[in-house]
Design a protein around this motif. Structure first.
Motif, PDB file in Angstrom:
ATOM      1  N   CYS A 223       0.951  -1.183   0.104  1.00 34.17           N
ATOM      2  CA  CYS A 223      -0.014   0.057  -0.126  1.00 34.17           C
ATOM      3  C   CYS A 223       0.822   1.327   0.030  1.00 34.17           C
ATOM      4  O   CYS A 223       0.369   2.349  -0.355  1.00 34.17           O
ATOM      5  N   ASP A 238      -6.914   5.062  -0.014  1.00 35.13           N
ATOM      6  CA  ASP A 238      -6.967   3.893  -0.956  1.00 35.13           C
ATOM      7  C   ASP A 238      -6.849   2.406  -0.286  1.00 35.13           C
ATOM      8  O   ASP A 238      -7.574   1.493  -0.812  1.00 35.13           O
ATOM      9  N   LYS A 242      -9.934  -0.153  -0.576  1.00 31.55           N
ATOM     10  CA  LYS A 242      -9.642  -1.507  -1.449  1.00 31.55           C
ATOM     11  C   LYS A 242     -10.169  -2.672  -0.453  1.00 31.55           C
ATOM     12  O   LYS A 242     -10.936  -3.573  -0.724  1.00 31.55           O
TER      13      LYS A 242
END
Length: 665
Positions: A223, A238, A242
């Motif tokens: 990540c 993000d 996810k």
């Protein structure tokens, strides 16, 4: 980051959870089940209930539960054992108003579960809380801590009252208590199955377990797109999207970082959330009983309940190949590994020291460790003066692992953060039979079998390939051994060569497998050029291997290496070697000497012969006779076929003439 309600249905692949309730007679087992299912305390309860099913929408994870009530009598112990062995979780009851039933947990019930080898989470439930003597109030932590230390399989402890429809959940770890409804007893049992504590957290040390840390570290690295050692606000968002399909609001991100920084100063820096902070957050979730959050993250990144990569992530179908095909890394995977090498070369010395290699694999489960610390990879690649791996040595180890065990190679690529589709990391080469027909091999990794009698110089050849100095000390090789390195070719191209040393006494076993030579790109036969008996034995091995290749259809190109060229050759060396090489249609022996340091030529010749396999395939007398026989048969078939065509042609011509004559008349 804590919105775990978005977890996928059927976490861990579970389609149903079977919970078995057991305990002493009269402790409230059946009342607990009925109250949970019907949301009302029953007036009359049968001694043993039939299986009770809670629908999938009963709890947030949307996995149906089947609750099994069990008898407590001694004569029914056989049936009880059968049910317990089929359980996904066990709810073990005692009565809060009967202290002797609590004692029975550690004197009978928990030892009985171990005797039956029931290795599932156990939820201890104290029923009839409303009947407990108010003058004998003791905290659940004081009562259960000694038992939980002895029986680590206990997931959590709950006290409740089915009559009052309340549950008091007191965490033995944190000492926090809260009132919940009775159905939550089975919710915690379900959670213990779908989101188990055991793989994640060590209750005794109050810390994340090493395998969990390694998995979360890999997730953090994946990540951390800019590789700056911290998750920025954008990267953190993000990650949230996810894993949980919903973004974090700016205020939520600020709140997360504030919580971390208050407890762990190094958990946040000017770039964002650090790895230490990321791990701290997950430890906090687990301590608060929110294991589903961490499990959702782990499963989203491909981990199973053992915190290992799920089998479906490994593209096993991509490894299917014929015996004479091999598996190599693609350019995409090699480019990724080059980047990884630079990233972990912390001191920029163009070498990965052992500690840097350990750091590289620190995102794989500890049981995997560094894959090259064991045979056949250990000491198979060239090492630097300080025991590190150069880039060529690093890539060579990966090439060897991909050749011998492609599934393990891909698994480790995923663990160290390979971002692409795993199947894009490897390719299956063309069949070697096709290479021979096309007179050109298309592969980048060649496997060379090294044959020869004892003391011929096989091991010295491998050591020289790895840049190791010559030693007069002789140590016989008893097991197969590998050496892998990159060979520079004219024009700047590079090929990887895997030398596989076959001890003399292992040749018979090798050739007992009809496909044994299918994996061989080229065979080298080493002999001591000063010893006539060594030459004769090497020749015997050459004929044996060549004959076997002819018989099985896996002919391999061969080279003869005359080692110890610094010594005087035996009397008939030139004449005998010339005769054998001419008779078999291969190159004359290549002289080498480790003392004179002229081994490099042989490695280039190995690559050249492997790239053009048709030029160096030996032919035995038996093979030559067989080919002559087949040519004779084919020639005879052609003659017979030609005669047959002539006869058929004459017959057709006669039919044509007959028709022509009849039509004219």
């Amino acid at each position: 980051m804590a919105k775990a309600s978005a977890a996928n249905s059927g976490p861990g692949g579970k389609t149903g959870v079977r919970i078995v309730v057991c305990g002493e007679k009269g402790t409230g087992k059946s009342s607990l089940i009925v109250t949970a299912a019907a949301d009302t305390f029953p007036a009359n309860v049968p001694p043993v209930l039939p299986p009770t099913r809670l629908p999938e929408d009963f709890y947030p994870d949307r996995v149906p539960i089947t609750i099994i009530d069990t008898p407590s009598s001694v004569e029914d112990r056989g049936k009880l054992g059968e049910e317990l062995r089929r359980a996904d979780a066990v709810v073990l009851t005692y009565a809060c108003d009967r202290p002797e039933t609590l004692d029975e947990l550690s004197t009978f019930w928990l030892p009985e579960l171990r005797r039956l080898e029931v290795k599932v989470p156990v939820i201890v439930v104290g029923c009839k809380l409303d009947l407990r003597d108010e003058n004998q109030q003791v905290s659940l932590e004081q009562v259960m801590m000694p038992i939980m230390q002895q029986f680590r399989e206990i997931e959590t402890c709950i006290e409740c009252s089915a009559l009052k429809q309340i549950q008091v959940l007191e965490s033995v770890c944190s000492g926090e208590g809260m009132s919940l409804e009775v159905p939550e007893v089975f919710y915690y049992a379900q959670k213990a199955v779908l989101h188990p504590t055991g793989p994640l957290f060590d209750q005794e040390s109050q810390a994340l377990k090493p395998r969990c840390v390694r998995a979360l570290k890999r997730i953090f690295i994946l990540c951390d797109h800019d590789r700056d050692g911290a998750l920025s606000d954008a990267e953190l968002n993000d990650f949230q999207v996810k894993c949980f399909n919903s973004p974090l609001q700016p205020s939520e991100i600020v709140g997360v970082k504030r919580v971390v920084q208050e407890k762990l100063r190094e958990g946040v820096n000017e770039r964002g959330l650090t790895l230490a902070g990321f791990l701290f957050l997950h430890a906090l979730f687990i301590e608060k009983g929110r294991l589903e959050t961490t499990w959702t993250v782990l499963r989203k990144f491909g981990y199973n309940n053992d915190i290992k990569l799920a089998d479906e992530l490994i593209p096993y179908s991509a490894f299917k190949r014929a015996p004479d095909q091999s598996v190599e890394l693609t350019n995409e995977a090699i480019d990724f590994l080059k980047g990884i090498f630079e990233l972990f070369d912390a001191d920029d010395d163009n070498s990965l020291r052992p500690i840097e290699v350990e750091d590289l694999f620190s995102t794989a489960p500890e049981c995997n460790g560094v894959p090259w610390d064991e045979a056949p990879y250990k000491d198979a690649a060239e090492k630097t003066a300080l025991g590190g791996l150069s880039l060529d040595g690093f890539l060579s180890e990966w090439a060897l692992m991909t050749l011998l065990d492609p599934a393990r190679s891909v698994e480790n690529l995923i663990y160290i953060g390979y971002p692409g589709d795993p199947s894009s990391a490897i390719r299956v080469t063309r069949k070697r039979r096709i290479d021979r027909k096309k007179q050109q091999a298309e592969r980048n990794v060649f496997q060379c079998f090294v044959f020869g009698p004892k003391k011929a110089g096989k091991s010295v050849l491998l050591n020289s390939f790895l840049g190791r100095p010559f030693s007069d000390n002789y140590t016989p090789t008893t097991d197969e051994r590998y050496a892998v390195n990159v060979v520079d070719q004219p024009g700047g191209t590079k090929k990887t060569v895997v030398l596989r040393e076959i001890p003399e006494e292992a040749v018979a076993k090798l050739l007992s497998n009809k496909d044994s030579l299918a994996a061989c790109d080229i065979a080298v036969f080493v002999h001591d050029s000063s010893d006539e008996s060594s030459w004769k034995r090497a020749t015997e091995l050459l004929v044996e291997v060549a004959s076997y290749g002819e018989d099985t259809g896996f002919e391999v190109p061969c080279l003869i290496v005359a080692a110890k060229d610094d010594l005087d050759s035996f009397a008939m060396a030139i004449q005998d070697s010339t005769r054998v090489s001419q008779d078999m249609g291969i190159e004359a022996p290549i002289p080498v000497s480790s003392k004179l340091g002229d081994f490099n030529i042989i490695f280039r010749r190995i690559v050249q012969a492997a790239e053009h396999p048709h030029l160096s395939i030996p032919e035995t007398e038996a093979g030559r006779t067989r080919k002559q026989y087949h040519r004779l048969i084919n020639r005879s078939l052609m003659i017979v076929s030609g005669a047959a065509v002539t006869i058929v042609g004459l017959a057709a011509y006669r039919v044509y003439l007959a028709r022509k004559n009849s039509s004219s008349s």
